[in-house]
Design a protein around this motif. Structure first.
Motif, PDB file in Angstrom:
ATOM      1  N   GLU A  22       0.659  -1.143  -0.007  1.00 56.05           N
ATOM      2  CA  GLU A  22      -0.023   0.076  -0.252  1.00 56.05           C
ATOM      3  C   GLU A  22       0.952   1.287  -0.092  1.00 56.05           C
ATOM      4  O   GLU A  22       0.514   2.325  -0.607  1.00 56.05           O
ATOM      5  CB  GLU A  22      -0.762  -0.016   1.137  1.00 56.05           C
ATOM      6  N   ILE A  23       2.172   1.183   0.579  1.00 57.80           N
ATOM      7  CA  ILE A  23       2.776   2.390   0.770  1.00 57.80           C
ATOM      8  C   ILE A  23       3.214   2.934  -0.618  1.00 57.80           C
ATOM      9  O   ILE A  23       3.707   4.139  -0.796  1.00 57.80           O
ATOM     10  CB  ILE A  23       4.100   1.832   1.631  1.00 57.80           C
ATOM     11  N   LEU A  24       3.248   2.074  -1.698  1.00 64.01           N
ATOM     12  CA  LEU A  24       3.588   2.517  -3.034  1.00 64.01           C
ATOM     13  C   LEU A  24       2.478   3.273  -3.709  1.00 64.01           C
ATOM     14  O   LEU A  24       2.988   4.081  -4.727  1.00 64.01           O
ATOM     15  CB  LEU A  24       4.037   1.479  -3.838  1.00 64.01           C
ATOM     16  N   ASP A  25       1.413   3.183  -3.195  1.00 62.09           N
ATOM     17  CA  ASP A  25       0.234   3.991  -4.102  1.00 62.09           C
ATOM     18  C   ASP A  25      -0.687   4.465  -3.014  1.00 62.09           C
ATOM     19  O   ASP A  25      -1.848   4.731  -3.426  1.00 62.09           O
ATOM     20  CB  ASP A  25      -0.698   2.815  -4.542  1.00 62.09           C
ATOM     21  N   ALA A  26      -0.323   4.920  -1.813  1.00 57.40           N
ATOM     22  CA  ALA A  26      -1.120   5.730  -0.739  1.00 57.40           C
ATOM     23  C   ALA A  26      -0.772   7.069  -0.682  1.00 57.40           C
ATOM     24  O   ALA A  26       0.354   7.627  -1.233  1.00 57.40           O
ATOM     25  CB  ALA A  26      -0.802   4.766   0.500  1.00 57.40           C
ATOM     26  N   ASP A  27      -1.806   7.847  -0.133  1.00 55.09           N
ATOM     27  CA  ASP A  27      -1.673   9.168   0.257  1.00 55.09           C
ATOM     28  C   ASP A  27      -0.729   9.158   1.679  1.00 55.09           C
ATOM     29  O   ASP A  27      -1.228   8.533   2.459  1.00 55.09           O
ATOM     30  CB  ASP A  27      -3.030   9.654   0.517  1.00 55.09           C
TER      31      ASP A  27
ATOM     32  N   ASP B  65       9.592  -1.453   1.716  1.00 53.82           N
ATOM     33  CA  ASP B  65       9.488  -0.763   0.384  1.00 53.82           C
ATOM     34  C   ASP B  65       9.720   0.691   0.893  1.00 53.82           C
ATOM     35  O   ASP B  65       8.561   1.225   1.367  1.00 53.82           O
ATOM     36  CB  ASP B  65       8.618  -1.124  -0.541  1.00 53.82           C
ATOM     37  N   PRO B  66      10.494   1.538   0.498  1.00 50.18           N
ATOM     38  CA  PRO B  66      10.704   2.938   0.881  1.00 50.18           C
ATOM     39  C   PRO B  66       9.561   3.714   0.277  1.00 50.18           C
ATOM     40  O   PRO B  66       9.106   3.548  -0.961  1.00 50.18           O
ATOM     41  CB  PRO B  66      12.030   3.519   0.176  1.00 50.18           C
TER      42      PRO B  66
END
Length: 340
Positions: free
Chosen positions: A279-284, A307-308
């Motif tokens: 989710e961190i790659l596509d989240a606000d 994942d940074p």
């Protein structure tokens, strides 16, 4: 034989049950992140167990990054355990400083995987309703059907209304349902009856529905996708990952030998992504950035994320929080930001 809040307690948003006797505290990932932000030493806690980590929620990734930071700086005695039935074990072990990987075969019943391709132009609710009717006629037990969202669940239920055997009940299961309705979906069917549970990915993990022998998988899931250019998050319907498909199929073998029916061709499975995108790659990331500032970290990239966070999304979040007055010019939390 105890009440919640004695040996085993829980904490979630707006509700908590715990006492001085509590030894095991079950919390949501968001609550855990908040606990570490407010008490970086995690006083009184000796171990943190992250279950179902393959789901890779933003809260889960952030809570693990905070726990690793606390362990490195303040709590070298803190034990961390990351678990999942479909885990990218090598990457997670590396993040945890080459932690040992423990595999358990567990206990499950055999699951037969079948495939039934859905014609390209056929709506998923039509294909699912047809598959459910056929499976109920051919197999015993209850059915768990995976659909991408609430809209498809409601449409499938409409197509099944008055077209199922008299001993079959239809129950929906998705995140927006009130607690009693979710409990009704999870409860075993009454004696002499079967049930069809129409569910989103919420039922992939942690839920065992007694009596389910057949899983029907649409192969679709709905994920939030943040667009930094517009500052908006939209929901996107995508193919499930192989890990999610395996999790879904496993629901059929929890209490007896079962069947997993996939509404796609067998050879298409190899083309599915191995894991669900984090989710961190596509989240606000504005909430993440605000929490990091509260934790005393100006740059989330300095934390140990699997994942940074993407630089573009971080820049958008930083600009938004500055416009709202939540961060000052150095990226530190303002009184307004602390209130948020």
């Amino acid at each position: 034989g105890e009440e919640p809040g004695e040996t085993v307690g829980y904490a979630m948003r707006m509700e908590r049950r715990l006492s001085p006797r509590t030894r095991i505290l079950v919390v949501t990932e968001g609550v855990l992140a908040r606990m570490i932000v407010e008490d970086p030493e995690l006083s009184g806690i000796s171990a943190v167990l992250f279950d179902e980590f393959h789901e890779r929620s933003l809260d889960g990734d952030f809570a693990l990054a905070l726990a690793l930071d606390a362990q490195a700086a303040l709590r070298p005695d803190l034990r961390l355990l990351v678990m999942s039935a479909t885990l990218d074990g090598a990457r997670v072990a590396s993040l945890l400083g080459d932690a040992p990987v423990i595999e358990s075969e567990g206990r499950s019943f055999p699951v037969e995987t079948r495939y039934r391709e859905r014609p390209a132009q056929e709506p998923i609710e039509d294909a699912m309703a047809r598959a459910i009717r056929e499976v109920l006629a051919e197999e015993e037990g209850s059915v768990l059907a995976f659909l991408p969202g609430q809209r498809e669940i409601e449409r499938t239920a409409e197509r099944l209304a008055d077209r199922l055997p008299k001993d079959v009940d239809i129950t929906p299961l998705y995140g927006g349902l009130e607690g009693k309705a979710q409990d009704a979906a999870i409860r075993p069917p009454a004696t002499g009856r079967r049930k069809v549970v129409l569910a989103t990915a919420i039922a992939e993990t942690s839920v065992t529905i007694d009596g389910v022998r057949v899983v029907i998988d649409s192969g679709l899931s709905r994920l939030p996708k943040f667009e930094p250019a517009t500052g908006l998050t939209r929901l996107e319907t995508v193919r499930v990952s192989r890990a999610s498909a395996d999790q879904r199929a496993g629901r059929a073998g929890r209490t007896a030998p079962g069947i997993a029916l996939r509404l796609w061709r067998a050879e298409q499975t190899a083309a599915l992504p191995a894991f669900t995108p984090p989710e961190i790659l596509d989240a606000d990331l504005s909430g993440l950035l605000l929490d990091c500032a509260a934790f005393g970290v100006a740059d989330p990239a300095s934390l140990a994320f699997l994942d940074p966070p993407p630089p573009a999304a971080l820049a958008e979040a930083r600009a938004l929080l500055a416009r709202l007055g939540a961060l000052d010019g150095t990226g530190r939390l303002t009184p307004e930001g602390a209130a948020m």
